[in-house]
Design a protein around this motif. Sequence first.
Motif, PDB file in Angstrom:
ATOM      1  N   PHE A 181     -10.827  20.130   4.569  1.00 46.25           N
ATOM      2  CA  PHE A 181      -9.546  19.746   5.155  1.00 46.25           C
ATOM      3  C   PHE A 181      -9.422  18.227   5.207  1.00 46.25           C
ATOM      4  CE2 PHE A 181      -6.798  18.616   8.728  1.00 46.25           C
ATOM      5  CZ  PHE A 181      -5.657  19.345   8.411  1.00 46.25           C
ATOM      6  N   ARG A 182     -10.487  17.579   5.587  1.00 46.90           N
ATOM      7  CA  ARG A 182     -10.510  16.115   5.731  1.00 46.90           C
ATOM      8  C   ARG A 182     -10.249  15.438   4.397  1.00 46.90           C
ATOM      9  NH1 ARG A 182     -10.479  11.517   7.116  1.00 46.90           N
ATOM     10  NH2 ARG A 182     -11.806  10.514   8.640  1.00 46.90           N
ATOM     11  N   ARG A 183     -10.893  15.924   3.317  1.00 45.20           N
ATOM     12  CA  ARG A 183     -10.683  15.340   1.989  1.00 45.20           C
ATOM     13  C   ARG A 183      -9.231  15.511   1.550  1.00 45.20           C
ATOM     14  NH1 ARG A 183     -15.803  17.115   1.625  1.00 45.20           N
ATOM     15  NH2 ARG A 183     -15.244  19.161   0.812  1.00 45.20           N
ATOM     16  N   TRP A 184      -8.663  16.696   1.816  1.00 49.62           N
ATOM     17  CA  TRP A 184      -7.267  16.955   1.475  1.00 49.62           C
ATOM     18  C   TRP A 184      -6.358  15.977   2.228  1.00 49.62           C
ATOM     19  CZ3 TRP A 184      -3.461  19.016   4.849  1.00 49.62           C
ATOM     20  CH2 TRP A 184      -2.261  19.353   4.236  1.00 49.62           C
ATOM     21  N   ALA A 185      -6.570  15.827   3.534  1.00 42.83           N
ATOM     22  CA  ALA A 185      -5.745  14.926   4.347  1.00 42.83           C
ATOM     23  C   ALA A 185      -5.892  13.475   3.894  1.00 42.83           C
ATOM     24  CB  ALA A 185      -6.117  15.069   5.831  1.00 42.83           C
ATOM     25  N   ASP A 186      -7.109  13.061   3.557  1.00 46.64           N
ATOM     26  CA  ASP A 186      -7.338  11.685   3.108  1.00 46.64           C
ATOM     27  C   ASP A 186      -6.653  11.400   1.772  1.00 46.64           C
ATOM     28  OD1 ASP A 186      -8.841  11.090   5.360  1.00 46.64           O
ATOM     29  OD2 ASP A 186     -10.771  11.356   4.354  1.00 46.64           O
ATOM     30  N   HIS A 187      -6.664  12.365   0.863  1.00 42.49           N
ATOM     31  CA  HIS A 187      -6.005  12.170  -0.429  1.00 42.49           C
ATOM     32  C   HIS A 187      -4.488  12.053  -0.255  1.00 42.49           C
ATOM     33  CE1 HIS A 187      -9.469  12.266  -2.989  1.00 42.49           C
ATOM     34  NE2 HIS A 187      -9.873  13.402  -2.468  1.00 42.49           N
ATOM     35  N   ILE A 188      -3.944  12.799   0.681  1.00 41.07           N
ATOM     36  CA  ILE A 188      -2.512  12.671   0.963  1.00 41.07           C
ATOM     37  C   ILE A 188      -2.225  11.282   1.546  1.00 41.07           C
ATOM     38  CG2 ILE A 188      -0.688  13.490   2.529  1.00 41.07           C
ATOM     39  CD1 ILE A 188      -1.710  16.328   1.887  1.00 41.07           C
ATOM     40  N   ALA A 189      -3.049  10.835   2.468  1.00 39.09           N
ATOM     41  CA  ALA A 189      -2.860   9.498   3.061  1.00 39.09           C
ATOM     42  C   ALA A 189      -2.937   8.405   1.983  1.00 39.09           C
ATOM     43  CB  ALA A 189      -3.908   9.247   4.140  1.00 39.09           C
ATOM     44  N   ALA A 190      -3.811   8.578   1.009  1.00 41.11           N
ATOM     45  CA  ALA A 190      -4.003   7.557  -0.036  1.00 41.11           C
ATOM     46  C   ALA A 190      -2.746   7.365  -0.881  1.00 41.11           C
ATOM     47  CB  ALA A 190      -5.172   7.934  -0.927  1.00 41.11           C
ATOM     48  N   ARG A 191      -1.861   8.334  -0.887  1.00 41.03           N
ATOM     49  CA  ARG A 191      -0.630   8.212  -1.683  1.00 41.03           C
ATOM     50  C   ARG A 191       0.331   7.177  -1.073  1.00 41.03           C
ATOM     51  NH1 ARG A 191       1.070  14.300  -2.856  1.00 41.03           N
ATOM     52  NH2 ARG A 191       2.868  13.247  -3.821  1.00 41.03           N
ATOM     53  N   GLY A 192       0.047   6.735   0.141  1.00 39.23           N
ATOM     54  CA  GLY A 192       0.892   5.724   0.761  1.00 39.23           C
ATOM     55  C   GLY A 192       0.463   4.300   0.464  1.00 39.23           C
ATOM     56  N   GLU A 193      -0.588   4.144  -0.347  1.00 40.84           N
ATOM     57  CA  GLU A 193      -1.124   2.803  -0.599  1.00 40.84           C
ATOM     58  C   GLU A 193      -0.129   1.938  -1.329  1.00 40.84           C
ATOM     59  OE1 GLU A 193      -5.110   1.246  -2.660  1.00 40.84           O
ATOM     60  OE2 GLU A 193      -5.316   2.728  -1.065  1.00 40.84           O
ATOM     61  N   MET A 194       0.025   0.718  -0.851  1.00 43.99           N
ATOM     62  CA  MET A 194       0.929  -0.250  -1.482  1.00 43.99           C
ATOM     63  C   MET A 194       0.095  -1.328  -2.123  1.00 43.99           C
ATOM     64  SD  MET A 194       3.903  -0.525   1.417  1.00 43.99           S
ATOM     65  CE  MET A 194       2.863  -0.996   2.773  1.00 43.99           C
ATOM     66  N   SER A 195       0.555  -1.845  -3.231  1.00 42.74           N
ATOM     67  CA  SER A 195      -0.207  -2.916  -3.882  1.00 42.74           C
ATOM     68  C   SER A 195      -0.070  -4.199  -3.057  1.00 42.74           C
ATOM     69  CB  SER A 195       0.282  -3.131  -5.306  1.00 42.74           C
ATOM     70  OG  SER A 195       1.678  -3.363  -5.306  1.00 42.74           O
ATOM     71  N   SER A 196      -1.125  -4.980  -3.042  1.00 44.23           N
ATOM     72  CA  SER A 196      -1.151  -6.210  -2.242  1.00 44.23           C
ATOM     73  C   SER A 196      -0.400  -7.312  -2.929  1.00 44.23           C
ATOM     74  CB  SER A 196      -2.573  -6.677  -1.991  1.00 44.23           C
ATOM     75  OG  SER A 196      -3.402  -5.621  -1.649  1.00 44.23           O
TER      76      SER A 196
END
Length: 196
Positions: A181-196
């Motif tokens: 579950f944690r890996r699934w949630a983390d991968h979803i969160a990673a989709r919000g990454e913005m380039s610096s």
Amino acid sequence: MACDGVDLNADQRPERLHPIAAEFEATPDGLYLRWPRHHPEARLVGSPIGWSRLRGGDPDAFSPELYLDDDTVVFVSALCHDKLRMTLQQHRIPMITRRPVWSLLLDPFLDTDYEIVRERCESRLRECGFDDDEMRAIRARVAPYADRYVQLTWEWQDLGEADLIAGYLIDAPDLHAYGKFRRWADHIAARGEMSS
């Protein structure tokens, strides 16, 4: 503590279930983290976290975050904000900003009128690549955990990934299920990454 006929022992209260390291120490080997007693995060993430595993961090996130090379999100106490920023700078770990994907996905579970903010939230999620069907599917999957967390805490302002994880852990799943579950949630969160 009892709620809805469910008795929770001290280690099952939502505030004890947050996957937030209370403190950390920077050493030549990496970061040593102090987790809540018996928290599965200690076994899932481990400690120390070697410097080579750290891909970036966001000390300004609501709960400051570290991002590992496998997209795992490590949450650190907000009380460590300044120390985390300084440590990341000293070790030349990049500062990464992410859109609050989980806050946007969990907004309908708060005790507020979601219709007022629906278009803004879903527009921001679309910018991260989520379509309407995926948003519905994710919300359906996490509904029991988000609802349970809100019922126990009366949270009504904001929910994030750490709150979702605490809600998931109320039912004390085994470590394998938690990790999945944690890996699934983390991968979803990673989709919000913005380039610096």
